[in-house]
Structures are given as structure tokens and as C-alpha cells.
Enzyme design. Structure first.
Site, PDB file in Angstrom:
ATOM      1  N   HIS A 104     -11.275 -13.438 -25.481  1.00  0.00           N
ATOM      2  CA  HIS A 104      -9.901 -12.922 -25.440  1.00  0.00           C
ATOM      3  C   HIS A 104      -9.612 -12.388 -24.047  1.00  0.00           C
ATOM      4  O   HIS A 104     -10.517 -11.988 -23.319  1.00  0.00           O
ATOM      5  CB  HIS A 104      -9.705 -11.818 -26.483  1.00  0.00           C
ATOM      6  CG  HIS A 104     -10.686 -10.694 -26.344  1.00  0.00           C
ATOM      7  ND1 HIS A 104     -11.964 -10.763 -26.842  1.00  0.00           N
ATOM      8  CD2 HIS A 104     -10.588  -9.496 -25.722  1.00  0.00           C
ATOM      9  CE1 HIS A 104     -12.610  -9.644 -26.548  1.00  0.00           C
ATOM     10  NE2 HIS A 104     -11.788  -8.864 -25.865  1.00  0.00           N
ATOM     11  N   HIS A 106      -7.296  -9.489 -22.047  1.00  0.00           N
ATOM     12  CA  HIS A 106      -6.455  -8.296 -22.137  1.00  0.00           C
ATOM     13  C   HIS A 106      -5.292  -8.447 -21.150  1.00  0.00           C
ATOM     14  O   HIS A 106      -5.514  -8.779 -19.984  1.00  0.00           O
ATOM     15  CB  HIS A 106      -7.232  -7.042 -21.710  1.00  0.00           C
ATOM     16  CG  HIS A 106      -8.365  -6.691 -22.617  1.00  0.00           C
ATOM     17  ND1 HIS A 106      -8.301  -5.668 -23.528  1.00  0.00           N
ATOM     18  CD2 HIS A 106      -9.609  -7.237 -22.747  1.00  0.00           C
ATOM     19  CE1 HIS A 106      -9.459  -5.583 -24.178  1.00  0.00           C
ATOM     20  NE2 HIS A 106     -10.271  -6.520 -23.728  1.00  0.00           N
TER      21      HIS A 106
HETATM   22  P1  5GP Z   1     -13.515  -6.216 -25.238  1.00  0.00           P
HETATM   23  O1  5GP Z   1     -14.201  -4.953 -24.800  1.00  0.00           O
HETATM   24  O2  5GP Z   1     -14.400  -7.072 -26.132  1.00  0.00           O
HETATM   25  O3  5GP Z   1     -12.924  -6.988 -24.089  1.00  0.00           O
HETATM   26  O4  5GP Z   1     -12.262  -5.739 -26.063  1.00  0.00           O
HETATM   27  C1  5GP Z   1     -12.127  -5.816 -27.435  1.00  0.00           C
HETATM   28  C2  5GP Z   1     -10.783  -5.226 -27.764  1.00  0.00           C
HETATM   29  O5  5GP Z   1     -10.451  -5.596 -29.089  1.00  0.00           O
HETATM   30  C3  5GP Z   1     -10.724  -3.690 -27.687  1.00  0.00           C
HETATM   31  O6  5GP Z   1      -9.742  -3.297 -26.746  1.00  0.00           O
HETATM   32  C4  5GP Z   1     -10.384  -3.268 -29.109  1.00  0.00           C
HETATM   33  O7  5GP Z   1      -9.489  -2.186 -29.154  1.00  0.00           O
HETATM   34  C5  5GP Z   1      -9.784  -4.520 -29.701  1.00  0.00           C
HETATM   35  N1  5GP Z   1     -10.012  -4.687 -31.130  1.00  0.00           N
HETATM   36  C6  5GP Z   1     -11.195  -4.566 -31.792  1.00  0.00           C
HETATM   37  N2  5GP Z   1     -11.041  -4.800 -33.103  1.00  0.00           N
HETATM   38  C7  5GP Z   1      -9.727  -5.076 -33.289  1.00  0.00           C
HETATM   39  C8  5GP Z   1      -8.940  -5.405 -34.445  1.00  0.00           C
HETATM   40  O8  5GP Z   1      -9.425  -5.484 -35.583  1.00  0.00           O
HETATM   41  N3  5GP Z   1      -7.624  -5.623 -34.244  1.00  0.00           N
HETATM   42  C9  5GP Z   1      -7.046  -5.549 -33.007  1.00  0.00           C
HETATM   43  N4  5GP Z   1      -5.733  -5.780 -32.923  1.00  0.00           N
HETATM   44  N5  5GP Z   1      -7.750  -5.250 -31.898  1.00  0.00           N
HETATM   45  C10 5GP Z   1      -9.068  -5.014 -32.029  1.00  0.00           C
END
Ligand code: 5GP
Ligand code: ZN
Length: 111
Positions: A104, A106
Site C-alpha cells: 500500500h 500512504h
Molecule cells: P504501514 O506501516 O504498513 O505502511 O502502514 C499500515 C497502515 O495501515 C497504518 O497507517 C494503519 O493505521 C493502517 N491500518 C491498519 N489496519 C487497518 C484497517 O483495518 N483499516 C484501515 N483503514 N487502515 C488500517
């Protein structure tokens, strides 16, 4: 049947509609939704629809679709939230800060 690893992947479950999410838009390859732990108002995630763990796992076509959707998300954030700036962030691997191991991007408004 043997359980597939993506069966319990939180973003696969959002893509399949099994978990709720505030979806902003989607296309054939990507789904954009609000980050549940938003750093700032308007913090959006663009997730790949197929389960791929990271950028290294993406075919060129999917990588292109991801960035195209990130641009679309940035335009929507710009129009609605009028931020002073927008950061794009994408982590690959725990050492890089990745916590959800489904690729994903951001798209994060900044003030
Ligand atoms: P990473 O650190 O893997 O780049 O970011 C994962 C992101 O996914 C985090 O910012 C977290 O808040 C978001 N996230 C985790 N679980 C969920 C979820 O169930 N729904 C949504 N909408 N966001 C999520
Ligand atoms: Zn997944």
C-alpha cells in the site's frame, strides 16, 4: 482446503468487502481508503487489489496502477483538505516500518 495466507490479510479482507473501510475510490487494480490510524486528517491508503506483500512483488502494470491511484488520491486530498503539502510514503519490510504486509501507498496531507 488449505488456508491461503491472504485469507487473514487485513487489506485482502477490506478489498473483498469482509471488513469495513471508508473507501474513497477504486479501479481494477487498486482500492483507496482512509487510514484507520490517520496521522493527519485526510490520510489515505492506496492498496493493491491482488495480494502482493511489497513493491518488489509487483508487476510493472500494477506498480504503474498504484502510482496512478496515488496521484488521484493526492488530487482528492488537495481539493478537499487544502493541505500545505502532501507526503507519499510506502514501506517494504518490517525494517522499513511496514506493519501491514499487503502493499500500500500512504498519501498523507501535511501542515
Ligand atoms: P504501514 O506501516 O504498513 O505502511 O502502514 C499500515 C497502515 O495501515 C497504518 O497507517 C494503519 O493505521 C493502517 N491500518 C491498519 N489496519 C487497518 C484497517 O483495518 N483499516 C484501515 N483503514 N487502515 C488500517
Ligand atoms: Zn493481502
Amino acid at each position: 482446503m488449505k488456508e491461503k495466507r491472504e485469507d487473514n490479510c487485513v487489506f485482502c479482507r477490506i478489498v473483498r468487502g469482509e471488513l469495513p473501510a471508508t473507501v474513497v475510490f477504486e479501479d481494477e487494480a487498486t482500492l483507496a481508503f482512509m487510514d484507520i490510524g490517520s496521522v493527519n486528517p485526510g490520510h489515505m491508503l492506496v492498496a493493491a487489489k491482488p495480494h502482493v506483500a511489497n513493491l518488489q512483488g509487483m508487476e510493472a502494470e500494477l506498480a504503474g496502477a498504484m502510482f496512478r491511484s496515488a496521484a488521484r488520491a493526492a488530487k482528492a486530498i488537495e481539493a478537499v483538505f487544502r493541505p500545505a503539502g502532501i507526503s507519499v510514503y510506502q514501506a517494504n519490510g518490517a525494517a522499513a516500518g511496514q506493519t501491514v504486509f499487503h502493499a500500500h501507498i500512504h498519501v498523507l496531507p501535511r501542515w
